[in-house]
Write a protein that holds these residues in place. Sequence first.
Motif, PDB file in Angstrom:
ATOM      1  N   VAL A  50     -60.042  46.279  10.068  1.00 19.60           N
ATOM      2  CA  VAL A  50     -60.448  45.585   8.838  1.00 19.60           C
ATOM      3  C   VAL A  50     -59.781  46.300   7.671  1.00 19.60           C
ATOM      4  CG1 VAL A  50     -62.363  44.889   7.385  1.00 19.60           C
ATOM      5  CG2 VAL A  50     -62.618  44.889   9.883  1.00 19.60           C
ATOM      6  N   GLN A  51     -58.903  45.594   6.993  1.00 16.37           N
ATOM      7  CA  GLN A  51     -58.146  46.194   5.902  1.00 16.37           C
ATOM      8  C   GLN A  51     -58.688  45.680   4.556  1.00 16.37           C
ATOM      9  OE1 GLN A  51     -53.872  45.242   5.441  1.00 16.37           O
ATOM     10  NE2 GLN A  51     -53.562  47.456   5.572  1.00 16.37           N
ATOM     11  N   ILE A  52     -59.101  46.648   3.695  1.00 18.68           N
ATOM     12  CA  ILE A  52     -59.584  46.334   2.349  1.00 18.68           C
ATOM     13  C   ILE A  52     -58.498  46.748   1.374  1.00 18.68           C
ATOM     14  CG2 ILE A  52     -61.405  46.728   0.659  1.00 18.68           C
ATOM     15  CD1 ILE A  52     -63.204  47.531   2.997  1.00 18.68           C
ATOM     16  N   SER A  53     -57.997  45.815   0.602  1.00 21.09           N
ATOM     17  CA  SER A  53     -56.899  46.109  -0.328  1.00 21.09           C
ATOM     18  C   SER A  53     -57.229  45.527  -1.702  1.00 21.09           C
ATOM     19  CB  SER A  53     -55.581  45.535   0.196  1.00 21.09           C
ATOM     20  OG  SER A  53     -55.679  44.141   0.374  1.00 21.09           O
ATOM     21  N   SER A  58     -62.846  53.692  -7.290  1.00 25.00           N
ATOM     22  CA  SER A  58     -63.601  54.271  -6.189  1.00 25.00           C
ATOM     23  C   SER A  58     -64.947  53.585  -6.105  1.00 25.00           C
ATOM     24  CB  SER A  58     -63.775  55.778  -6.421  1.00 25.00           C
ATOM     25  OG  SER A  58     -64.583  56.334  -5.418  1.00 25.00           O
ATOM     26  N   MET A  59     -65.274  53.148  -4.891  1.00 27.88           N
ATOM     27  CA  MET A  59     -66.540  52.447  -4.724  1.00 27.88           C
ATOM     28  C   MET A  59     -66.967  52.559  -3.260  1.00 27.88           C
ATOM     29  SD  MET A  59     -68.920  50.813  -6.192  1.00 27.88           S
ATOM     30  CE  MET A  59     -68.123  50.386  -7.763  1.00 27.88           C
ATOM     31  N   LEU A  60     -68.260  52.622  -3.033  1.00 27.45           N
ATOM     32  CA  LEU A  60     -68.815  52.650  -1.695  1.00 27.45           C
ATOM     33  C   LEU A  60     -68.959  51.223  -1.175  1.00 27.45           C
ATOM     34  CD1 LEU A  60     -70.068  54.456   0.550  1.00 27.45           C
ATOM     35  CD2 LEU A  60     -72.295  54.018  -0.521  1.00 27.45           C
ATOM     36  N   TYR A  61     -68.462  50.987   0.064  1.00 29.42           N
ATOM     37  CA  TYR A  61     -68.533  49.669   0.680  1.00 29.42           C
ATOM     38  C   TYR A  61     -69.204  49.785   2.045  1.00 29.42           C
ATOM     39  CZ  TYR A  61     -65.051  48.248  -2.782  1.00 29.42           C
ATOM     40  OH  TYR A  61     -64.380  47.987  -3.951  1.00 29.42           O
ATOM     41  N   THR A  62     -69.935  48.733   2.404  1.00 33.97           N
ATOM     42  CA  THR A  62     -70.459  48.590   3.761  1.00 33.97           C
ATOM     43  C   THR A  62     -69.655  47.495   4.449  1.00 33.97           C
ATOM     44  OG1 THR A  62     -72.679  49.285   3.163  1.00 33.97           O
ATOM     45  CG2 THR A  62     -72.446  47.995   5.175  1.00 33.97           C
ATOM     46  N   LYS A  81     -70.121  50.081   9.263  1.00 32.59           N
ATOM     47  CA  LYS A  81     -69.587  51.361   8.809  1.00 32.59           C
ATOM     48  C   LYS A  81     -69.584  51.376   7.288  1.00 32.59           C
ATOM     49  CE  LYS A  81     -66.561  52.626  12.688  1.00 32.59           C
ATOM     50  NZ  LYS A  81     -65.188  53.043  13.092  1.00 32.59           N
ATOM     51  N   ASP A  82     -69.882  52.544   6.706  1.00 35.60           N
ATOM     52  CA  ASP A  82     -69.801  52.757   5.263  1.00 35.60           C
ATOM     53  C   ASP A  82     -68.530  53.524   4.946  1.00 35.60           C
ATOM     54  OD1 ASP A  82     -72.224  51.477   4.778  1.00 35.60           O
ATOM     55  OD2 ASP A  82     -73.370  53.324   5.081  1.00 35.60           O
ATOM     56  N   ILE A  83     -67.788  53.044   3.921  1.00 38.88           N
ATOM     57  CA  ILE A  83     -66.530  53.707   3.557  1.00 38.88           C
ATOM     58  C   ILE A  83     -66.433  53.762   2.034  1.00 38.88           C
ATOM     59  CG2 ILE A  83     -65.335  53.048   5.677  1.00 38.88           C
ATOM     60  CD1 ILE A  83     -64.293  51.284   2.592  1.00 38.88           C
ATOM     61  N   ASN A  84     -65.564  54.660   1.566  1.00 37.13           N
ATOM     62  CA  ASN A  84     -65.266  54.768   0.137  1.00 37.13           C
ATOM     63  C   ASN A  84     -63.806  54.396  -0.056  1.00 37.13           C
ATOM     64  OD1 ASN A  84     -64.853  55.492  -2.555  1.00 37.13           O
ATOM     65  ND2 ASN A  84     -66.346  57.155  -2.417  1.00 37.13           N
ATOM     66  N   ALA A  85     -63.560  53.357  -0.819  1.00 43.79           N
ATOM     67  CA  ALA A  85     -62.190  52.866  -0.980  1.00 43.79           C
ATOM     68  C   ALA A  85     -61.341  53.777  -1.849  1.00 43.79           C
ATOM     69  CB  ALA A  85     -62.208  51.472  -1.582  1.00 43.79           C
ATOM     70  N   GLY A  87     -60.326  53.531  -4.723  1.00 41.14           N
ATOM     71  CA  GLY A  87     -59.335  52.827  -5.524  1.00 41.14           C
ATOM     72  C   GLY A  87     -58.071  52.482  -4.784  1.00 41.14           C
ATOM     73  N   ASN A  88     -57.994  52.732  -3.446  1.00 41.78           N
ATOM     74  CA  ASN A  88     -56.790  52.461  -2.660  1.00 41.78           C
ATOM     75  C   ASN A  88     -57.120  51.494  -1.528  1.00 41.78           C
ATOM     76  OD1 ASN A  88     -55.152  54.386  -4.096  1.00 41.78           O
ATOM     77  ND2 ASN A  88     -56.250  55.996  -2.981  1.00 41.78           N
ATOM     78  N   SER A  89     -56.078  50.994  -0.899  1.00 34.52           N
ATOM     79  CA  SER A  89     -56.278  50.202   0.307  1.00 34.52           C
ATOM     80  C   SER A  89     -56.770  51.115   1.424  1.00 34.52           C
ATOM     81  CB  SER A  89     -54.969  49.520   0.719  1.00 34.52           C
ATOM     82  OG  SER A  89     -54.569  48.589  -0.263  1.00 34.52           O
ATOM     83  N   VAL A  90     -57.643  50.596   2.263  1.00 33.00           N
ATOM     84  CA  VAL A  90     -58.199  51.379   3.361  1.00 33.00           C
ATOM     85  C   VAL A  90     -58.361  50.458   4.564  1.00 33.00           C
ATOM     86  CG1 VAL A  90     -60.599  50.944   2.670  1.00 33.00           C
ATOM     87  CG2 VAL A  90     -60.050  52.941   4.075  1.00 33.00           C
TER      88      VAL A  90
END
Length: 541
Positions: A50-53, A58-62, A81-85, A87-90
């Motif tokens: 799953v690519q978030i772009s 910076s923000m916390l995402y579920t 899963k919880d991730i912190n972007a 400010g970049n693609s992850v």
Amino acid sequence: MGCLRSLIIFSILLLWLVNPGNSYDVSVFMNQAGTLIEPFDVGKTIVYNVQISGASKSMLYTVEITVGPGPDQSVSKTIKKDINANGNSVTVQFPVNFQSSEFLSGEFGKWLGDQNRTETWDSAWYRVTVTSLNPFEEPVQAEDHTGKPSIAKVLEEFWDQKVTPRKGSNEDRYQYEVSVLSTVQDSITLEVGPSRSGPWTLVGTQSYTTPGIRQILKWSNVSLGFDFDSAAYRICGRKQMIFDGPSWPVDVEYKNSRVSPDRGLSDTPFNYSIDVKAAKAIDVGLNVWDVSNKRYISAGRQSYVNVGQWETMVWREINPSSSAESSGMSNYYFSFYYQGSDNPFSTTYEKTGKYSSGPALVAVNLRNWTVSPANGSVFTCYNYSVQVETRLPSCDIELQTAQPNGGVWINQGTATYSGDNETLVWKNVSLDPVSDELGNASYRFLLGDTVLGRYVGPKIDVAFRDLLYSRIGNTDRFDYKVKVRSSRPGLKIDLIYTDDGLVWNRSHQIQEYRSNSTEWQELAWKNQPWHKTIKFDVVSN
């Protein structure tokens, strides 16, 4: 303090309000073992990426993904899963095993459990939801219900792999080939290296395009840009296998290949050996024909280390059968390996074109066979005996005899082994009285039509022929004559008779054979009473 807290909350709300819309995108792609090529193997893990772009801060995402194999959406699995972007693609990875218990019900479970169903499964689906901590941002979803990824029961086999020539150097050119059978199309690559541990050099890729049908792939005119003793090559597709070859030639001499004992039961331990001399340290392997499974089995390897010297290699307590009570003729050969190599660079069979014979595996093994006396005539009564070793509860053993220089075997009766009589005995056995040959007689034991063993004896050193009888006038008296020859001069010969066909008696009228040159000499017993049947034999001293 209360005012400060209110100010902080107000600032956060103001920040969210300034950016009320979604400022990021979500995409999904799948891979398996580094490849994007479908169909994927149902027996291996599939990774959902799953690519978030486009996130601007910076923000916390579920990130939540729900995966299912078929149209019944109750048969599914959800992972979060919880991730912190930042400010970049992850990219967030979710490994999924479609053989896990969550997926085994419904139509997919039936497809998975039916070995006869080999069609590709194309009903999988997924749904991804990405939720931001920002309450003013709507969750972003991505989903697919078009059957992605397609899934197959991938069965891929490599066999009949070879490199030609098998021996050479880095100045030679080689051809590699392998037979491939797979349930899916695949790209098969060839890599070469100086050993089984690499490093690997890519040679090229061939396409397997005929699922369910054997296809031979070849790579020709391949050069090896490295030094080696025993090189290796790696075939890579949905599976990966490493093979040995080519190898640098090594001079090997050998002699005295042998096995002992030369016969025994299926569980008899046998010892094999061979004398070897080689120009460098090598491994020597023993390969034995399994008479039960009808194939060669490896009996292990020995290390040859005395370079340039003859060394005896020994394999002890080897069984050439994997099942009890099996029988048949085994054989064996030896293989020569570079140390650490899985495939031999040469074998004794390749050098000679034949296998070494033995041992013979028998259902019944014989020991301590005897015949007594050790010498005599065809009229002498002999006693035969043999010790029986077997795993059978009972069996009938037949004794057969043959005259000197004779090819006809005469049945002398059977004896029964019942488990508690290890030694079988045949008493008062006479040989064929028609023969007048001198020399060694033979005897053998049989189980049914199988000859268990053939042996020499007794030595026939007295022969008779031309037995005559004549009546004396009108009396009831007779003259009996016979011609005798023997390798033993000074023999005393007696007339033996029966008048009832049952009981044999000696006349005790002794005649002496006096020749020293094994010539025929006639002996006579004159003025004797009538006898129903007569014969002659040597009188023991």
